[in-house]
Design an enzyme around this catalytic site. Structure first.
Site, short mmCIF file in Angstrom:
data_model
loop_
_atom_site.label_atom_id
_atom_site.label_comp_id
_atom_site.label_asym_id
_atom_site.label_seq_id
_atom_site.Cartn_x
_atom_site.Cartn_y
_atom_site.Cartn_z
N CYS A 73 15.63 15.76 -55.81
CA CYS A 73 15.06 15.40 -57.01
C CYS A 73 15.99 14.66 -57.92
O CYS A 73 17.13 15.19 -58.26
CB CYS A 73 14.35 16.70 -57.90
N GLU A 74 15.68 13.51 -58.38
CA GLU A 74 16.95 12.73 -59.28
C GLU A 74 17.02 13.20 -60.56
O GLU A 74 17.85 12.72 -61.11
CB GLU A 74 16.46 11.24 -59.01
N HIS A 75 15.94 13.99 -60.95
CA HIS A 75 16.12 14.49 -62.32
C HIS A 75 17.03 15.57 -62.68
O HIS A 75 17.69 15.83 -63.57
CB HIS A 75 14.65 15.04 -62.85
N HIS A 76 17.19 16.40 -61.47
CA HIS A 76 17.96 17.72 -61.63
C HIS A 76 19.07 17.76 -60.42
O HIS A 76 19.62 18.74 -60.09
CB HIS A 76 17.19 19.01 -61.74
N GLN A 114 9.00 12.30 -55.95
CA GLN A 114 8.09 12.74 -54.60
C GLN A 114 7.20 11.25 -54.70
O GLN A 114 6.86 10.81 -53.61
CB GLN A 114 7.19 14.04 -54.84
N HIS A 142 9.24 22.02 -55.28
CA HIS A 142 10.20 21.71 -56.10
C HIS A 142 11.09 22.87 -56.79
O HIS A 142 10.72 23.43 -57.48
CB HIS A 142 9.71 20.85 -57.27
N CYS A 144 13.55 22.58 -58.84
CA CYS A 144 13.74 22.39 -59.94
C CYS A 144 12.83 23.03 -60.99
O CYS A 144 13.11 23.28 -62.12
CB CYS A 144 14.22 20.89 -60.24
ZN LIG Z 1 13.49 18.03 -60.82
#
Ligand SMILES: [Zn+2]
Length: 203
Positions: A73-76, A114, A142, A144
């Site tokens: 995941c690119e956010h976390h 995703q 996920h 995260c």
């Molecule tokens: Zn994430």
């Protein structure tokens, strides 16, 4: 070497001693692991598909289901992983079946959300095979979300991308969804699509 130095700094920032025995080789291992997990950036999709397109007189639905995938995941920078299901209806060409999981890997081995991952797989098959329709459904957990204990009920997400016949014909779409028999039930899928988010990015 630069990446290994960054990892050492990260370990120190986390309150660890990067010099202790268990962590001594960690920067090297992390660099190698991230190199593999993001190797999709360097993959040439044209080369992956090289010589794998065949002209056929066949126009029934082709389905490859339960393709395991692992992404970040690119956010976390935490993993999300699950199953990918791909279907298409050939027009004049088919693609070697073993190539479809390769396409999934090329896009999964990058920093992703995703929704975009799902679209990239569908778009690539649409653009290279020029089928009458293509459908991709991805179900993923996920970390995260589940590891951090947030939005537990939505840590399992379903996304889909439908083109051509799968978008235009409810019957074709239903046939595909029936054949892949999602582990989730309908409402969860609608929720995930409505939310439009596979992970919570703002914290
Ligand atoms: Zn994430």
């Amino acid at each position: 070497m630069r990446m290994q130095e960054l990892i050492r700094q990260l370990l120190a920032e986390l309150g660890e001693d990067p010099a202790r025995e268990g962590l001594r080789d960690t920067p090297k291992r992390v660099e190698k692991a991230y190199g593999f997990l993001t190797s999709g950036y360097h993959a040439d999709i044209g080369q992956v598909l090289n010589n794998a397109l065949f002209t056929v007189d066949y126009s029934e639905m082709v389905i490859v289901k339960d393709i395991d995938f692992y992404s970040l995941c690119e956010h976390h920078l935490l993993p999300f992983f699950g199953k990918c299901h791909v279907a298409y209806i050939p027009s004049t060409k088919v693609i070697g079946l073993s190539k479809i999981p390769r396409i999934v890997d090329v896009f999964a081995r990058r920093l992703q959300v995703q929704e975009r991952l799902t679209n990239q797989i569908a778009d690539t098959i649409r653009d290279t095979v020029a089928p009458l329709g293509v459908a991709v459904v991805m179900e993923a957990t996920h970390l995260c979300m589940s590891m951090r204990g947030v939005e537990k009920q939505n840590s399992f997400c379903v996304t889909s991308a439908m083109h051509g016949a799968f978008r235009d014909s409810a019957r074709t779409r239903m046939e595909f969804l029936e054949l892949i028999k999602l582990r989730t039930v309908g409402p969860v899928m609608r929720e995930a699509q409505a939310a439009g988010l596979a992970c919570v990015a703002d914290d």
